[in-house]
Design a protein around this motif. Structure first.
Motif, PDB file in Angstrom:
ATOM      1  N   PHE A  86       0.925  -1.381  -0.145  1.00  0.00           N
ATOM      2  CA  PHE A  86       0.133  -0.086  -0.072  1.00  0.00           C
ATOM      3  C   PHE A  86       0.898   1.232   0.021  1.00  0.00           C
ATOM      4  CE2 PHE A  86      -3.039   3.262   1.209  1.00  0.00           C
ATOM      5  CZ  PHE A  86      -4.299   2.858   1.029  1.00  0.00           C
ATOM      6  N   GLY A  87       1.958   1.225   0.887  1.00  0.00           N
ATOM      7  CA  GLY A  87       2.792   2.513   0.973  1.00  0.00           C
ATOM      8  C   GLY A  87       3.694   2.529  -0.080  1.00  0.00           C
ATOM      9  N   ALA A  88       4.103   1.400  -0.550  1.00  0.00           N
ATOM     10  CA  ALA A  88       4.926   1.371  -1.996  1.00  0.00           C
ATOM     11  C   ALA A  88       4.145   2.337  -3.252  1.00  0.00           C
ATOM     12  CB  ALA A  88       5.617   0.073  -2.358  1.00  0.00           C
ATOM     13  N   VAL A  89       3.267   1.655  -3.267  1.00  0.00           N
ATOM     14  CA  VAL A  89       2.375   2.257  -4.440  1.00  0.00           C
ATOM     15  C   VAL A  89       2.145   3.744  -4.140  1.00  0.00           C
ATOM     16  CG1 VAL A  89       0.156   2.147  -5.764  1.00  0.00           C
ATOM     17  CG2 VAL A  89       1.395   0.021  -5.162  1.00  0.00           C
ATOM     18  N   GLU A  90       1.509   4.123  -3.185  1.00  0.00           N
ATOM     19  CA  GLU A  90       1.398   5.404  -2.832  1.00  0.00           C
ATOM     20  C   GLU A  90       2.339   6.361  -3.092  1.00  0.00           C
ATOM     21  OE1 GLU A  90      -0.995   7.929   1.139  1.00  0.00           O
ATOM     22  OE2 GLU A  90      -0.420   5.881   1.237  1.00  0.00           O
ATOM     23  N   GLY A  91       3.449   5.997  -2.372  1.00  0.00           N
ATOM     24  CA  GLY A  91       4.731   6.978  -2.434  1.00  0.00           C
ATOM     25  C   GLY A  91       5.056   7.070  -4.039  1.00  0.00           C
ATOM     26  N   ARG A  92       5.140   5.925  -4.803  1.00  0.00           N
ATOM     27  CA  ARG A  92       5.566   5.974  -6.109  1.00  0.00           C
ATOM     28  C   ARG A  92       4.493   6.893  -7.044  1.00  0.00           C
ATOM     29  NH1 ARG A  92       8.522   1.458  -7.528  1.00  0.00           N
ATOM     30  NH2 ARG A  92       9.920   0.922  -5.948  1.00  0.00           N
ATOM     31  N   PHE A  93       3.377   6.779  -6.601  1.00  0.00           N
ATOM     32  CA  PHE A  93       2.430   7.697  -7.254  1.00  0.00           C
ATOM     33  C   PHE A  93       2.668   9.236  -6.868  1.00  0.00           C
ATOM     34  CE2 PHE A  93      -1.827   9.887  -7.604  1.00  0.00           C
ATOM     35  CZ  PHE A  93      -2.033   9.699  -8.976  1.00  0.00           C
ATOM     36  N   ALA A  94       3.011   9.422  -5.773  1.00  0.00           N
ATOM     37  CA  ALA A  94       3.078  10.858  -5.345  1.00  0.00           C
ATOM     38  C   ALA A  94       4.468  11.449  -5.862  1.00  0.00           C
ATOM     39  CB  ALA A  94       3.326  10.824  -3.600  1.00  0.00           C
ATOM     40  N   GLN A  95       5.493  10.411  -6.059  1.00  0.00           N
ATOM     41  CA  GLN A  95       6.810  10.801  -6.506  1.00  0.00           C
ATOM     42  C   GLN A  95       6.529  11.149  -8.207  1.00  0.00           C
ATOM     43  OE1 GLN A  95       9.643   7.667  -6.916  1.00  0.00           O
ATOM     44  NE2 GLN A  95      11.317   9.170  -6.289  1.00  0.00           N
TER      45      GLN A  95
ATOM     46  N   ALA B 207       7.243  14.701 -10.096  1.00  0.00           N
ATOM     47  CA  ALA B 207       8.220  14.996 -11.021  1.00  0.00           C
ATOM     48  C   ALA B 207       7.540  15.738 -12.353  1.00  0.00           C
ATOM     49  CB  ALA B 207       8.598  13.451 -11.464  1.00  0.00           C
ATOM     50  N   ALA B 208       5.886  15.093 -12.357  1.00  0.00           N
ATOM     51  CA  ALA B 208       5.488  15.799 -13.604  1.00  0.00           C
ATOM     52  C   ALA B 208       4.855  17.355 -13.266  1.00  0.00           C
ATOM     53  CB  ALA B 208       3.963  15.027 -13.866  1.00  0.00           C
ATOM     54  N   GLY B 209       5.115  17.854 -11.960  1.00  0.00           N
ATOM     55  CA  GLY B 209       4.509  18.929 -11.721  1.00  0.00           C
ATOM     56  C   GLY B 209       2.842  19.201 -11.604  1.00  0.00           C
ATOM     57  N   ILE B 210       2.349  18.109 -11.127  1.00  0.00           N
ATOM     58  CA  ILE B 210       0.753  17.803 -11.260  1.00  0.00           C
ATOM     59  C   ILE B 210       0.453  17.635  -9.732  1.00  0.00           C
ATOM     60  CG2 ILE B 210       0.545  15.773 -12.218  1.00  0.00           C
ATOM     61  CD1 ILE B 210      -1.869  16.606 -13.530  1.00  0.00           C
TER      62      ILE B 210
ATOM     63  N   ASP C 205      -5.316  16.001  -9.326  1.00  0.00           N
ATOM     64  CA  ASP C 205      -5.543  16.509 -10.785  1.00  0.00           C
ATOM     65  C   ASP C 205      -5.262  15.234 -11.688  1.00  0.00           C
ATOM     66  OD1 ASP C 205      -6.373  18.871 -10.369  1.00  0.00           O
ATOM     67  OD2 ASP C 205      -4.540  19.854 -10.651  1.00  0.00           O
ATOM     68  N   PHE C 206      -3.935  14.424 -11.302  1.00  0.00           N
ATOM     69  CA  PHE C 206      -3.602  13.404 -12.166  1.00  0.00           C
ATOM     70  C   PHE C 206      -4.686  12.430 -12.047  1.00  0.00           C
ATOM     71  CE2 PHE C 206      -1.160   9.554 -12.923  1.00  0.00           C
ATOM     72  CZ  PHE C 206      -0.370   9.797 -14.149  1.00  0.00           C
ATOM     73  N   PHE C 207      -5.199  12.263 -10.874  1.00  0.00           N
ATOM     74  CA  PHE C 207      -6.298  11.088 -10.756  1.00  0.00           C
ATOM     75  C   PHE C 207      -7.527  11.230 -11.548  1.00  0.00           C
ATOM     76  CE2 PHE C 207      -9.693   9.093  -8.003  1.00  0.00           C
ATOM     77  CZ  PHE C 207      -9.256   7.782  -8.101  1.00  0.00           C
ATOM     78  N   ARG C 208      -8.034  12.662 -11.432  1.00  0.00           N
ATOM     79  CA  ARG C 208      -8.962  12.942 -12.178  1.00  0.00           C
ATOM     80  C   ARG C 208      -8.906  12.779 -13.686  1.00  0.00           C
ATOM     81  NH1 ARG C 208      -9.915  16.591  -7.748  1.00  0.00           N
ATOM     82  NH2 ARG C 208      -8.690  18.259  -8.876  1.00  0.00           N
ATOM     83  N   ARG C 209      -7.572  13.106 -14.195  1.00  0.00           N
ATOM     84  CA  ARG C 209      -7.308  13.181 -15.588  1.00  0.00           C
ATOM     85  C   ARG C 209      -7.394  11.631 -16.218  1.00  0.00           C
ATOM     86  NH1 ARG C 209      -2.393  17.064 -17.130  1.00  0.00           N
ATOM     87  NH2 ARG C 209      -3.354  19.086 -16.382  1.00  0.00           N
ATOM     88  N   VAL C 210      -6.816  10.576 -15.164  1.00  0.00           N
ATOM     89  CA  VAL C 210      -6.925   9.399 -15.520  1.00  0.00           C
ATOM     90  C   VAL C 210      -8.053   8.923 -15.482  1.00  0.00           C
ATOM     91  CG1 VAL C 210      -5.941   6.967 -14.472  1.00  0.00           C
ATOM     92  CG2 VAL C 210      -4.571   8.827 -14.516  1.00  0.00           C
ATOM     93  N   LEU C 211      -9.018   9.236 -14.707  1.00  0.00           N
ATOM     94  CA  LEU C 211     -10.431   8.464 -14.573  1.00  0.00           C
ATOM     95  C   LEU C 211     -11.198   9.038 -15.959  1.00  0.00           C
ATOM     96  CD1 LEU C 211     -11.630   8.897 -10.812  1.00  0.00           C
ATOM     97  CD2 LEU C 211     -10.942   6.903 -11.953  1.00  0.00           C
ATOM     98  N   GLY C 212     -10.820  10.406 -16.392  1.00  0.00           N
ATOM     99  CA  GLY C 212     -11.360  11.004 -17.329  1.00  0.00           C
ATOM    100  C   GLY C 212     -11.159  10.279 -18.652  1.00  0.00           C
ATOM    101  N   THR C 213      -9.851   9.838 -18.694  1.00  0.00           N
ATOM    102  CA  THR C 213      -9.201   9.191 -19.903  1.00  0.00           C
ATOM    103  C   THR C 213      -9.986   7.871 -20.085  1.00  0.00           C
ATOM    104  OG1 THR C 213      -7.332  10.399 -19.714  1.00  0.00           O
ATOM    105  CG2 THR C 213      -7.101   8.315 -21.286  1.00  0.00           C
TER     106      THR C 213
END
Length: 253
Positions: free
Chosen positions: A174-183, A187-190, A194-202
């Motif tokens: 759980f923590g590894a996935v959460e940490g990688r997503f945050a990282q 890195a993408a500056g978002i 916002d990133f989660f909403r974009r993914v769901l929209g796509t």
């Protein structure tokens, strides 16, 4: 080119904590104020800022304002330094006192939560945990605290290792996935939301994925929470409660 003997020697490497060497002292020609603790702290900061893939002894030396050879006076290899950094951050997890007789459920939740926060705060930790023996003082203190709490659950000895695996392998994932997503978002500056909403929209607009997405809409709705952080927090707490309930059920049997 590395020989088979060299590769075998590397595979047989144990741990910086088991080499029996005292931390080297500064020589007269070494930069003033430089020691293993300072180098380890700088390593943690550099890993947090740039990640594991970009880390090198040369970049670390530049951050410290010294030569790479100055760093190698205090550690033999990059592996040694990463192992030192890994144990250093393990000391960030709050541990119950040895004589603390609080409810084991509360203590287990606290240890699991502290471990998760560590993995999220330092995303480079998760890939390193499987690389080293993790027998430094902070890692061993965490392991001892976890075992001490698990002994108080009432589970038989043969079931305690399985219970530890269930709880802390879950937290690790759980923590590894959460940490990688945050990282990745950083890195993408978002922002993560916002990133989660974009993914769901796509996904919702993709014909091949739309049906599956619609079928899980009720799960997403029931998940609750206005932000991704709130959603994760609810999922984590509920999953951890399920694991604790499972330990209680096994104990009653």
């Amino acid at each position: 080119m590395a020989t088979a003997a060299d590769r075998a020697k590397e595979l047989a490497r144990t741990s910086v904590w088991l080499e029996g060497k005292a931390a080297p002292k500064r020589r007269a020609e070494q930069p003033a104020g430089l020691d293993r603790n300072k180098i380890t702290a700088a390593t943690v900061l550099l890993l947090d800022a740039e990640g594991l893939a970009k880390f090198s002894m040369r970049r670390l030396a530049a951050k410290l304002g010294v030569t790479a050879m100055s760093v190698y006076w205090y550690v033999d290899t990059k592996d040694d330094l990463l192992e030192l950094a890994l144990d250093a951050v393990m000391g960030e997890v709050p541990l119950p006192g040895e004589g603390d007789d609080a409810d084991w459920r509360d203590q287990l939740r606290a240890l699991a939560t502290g471990y998760r926060r560590l993995l999220v705060r330092h995303p480079w930790v998760s890939p390193l945990i499987g690389e080293y023996l993790n027998v430094g003082p902070h890692s061993m203190a965490f392991s001892t605290a976890v075992q001490r709490v698990m002994r108080r659950t009432g589970l038989p000895l043969h079931g305690q290792t399985g219970a530890l695996a269930a709880v802390f392998q879950f937290v690790y994932g759980f923590g590894a996935v959460e940490g990688r997503f945050a990282q990745r978002c950083a890195a993408a500056g978002i922002s993560q939301d916002d990133f989660f909403r974009r993914v769901l929209g796509t996904i919702g607009e993709e014909p091949g994925l739309r049906e599956t997405f619609q079928e899980s809409a009720d799960l997403m709705e029931a998940r609750g929470g206005d932000t991704l952080e709130e959603m994760r927090e609810r999922d984590f707490r509920f999953a951890l409660d399920l694991l604790i309930a499972g330990i209680e059920a096994k104990r009653e049997r």
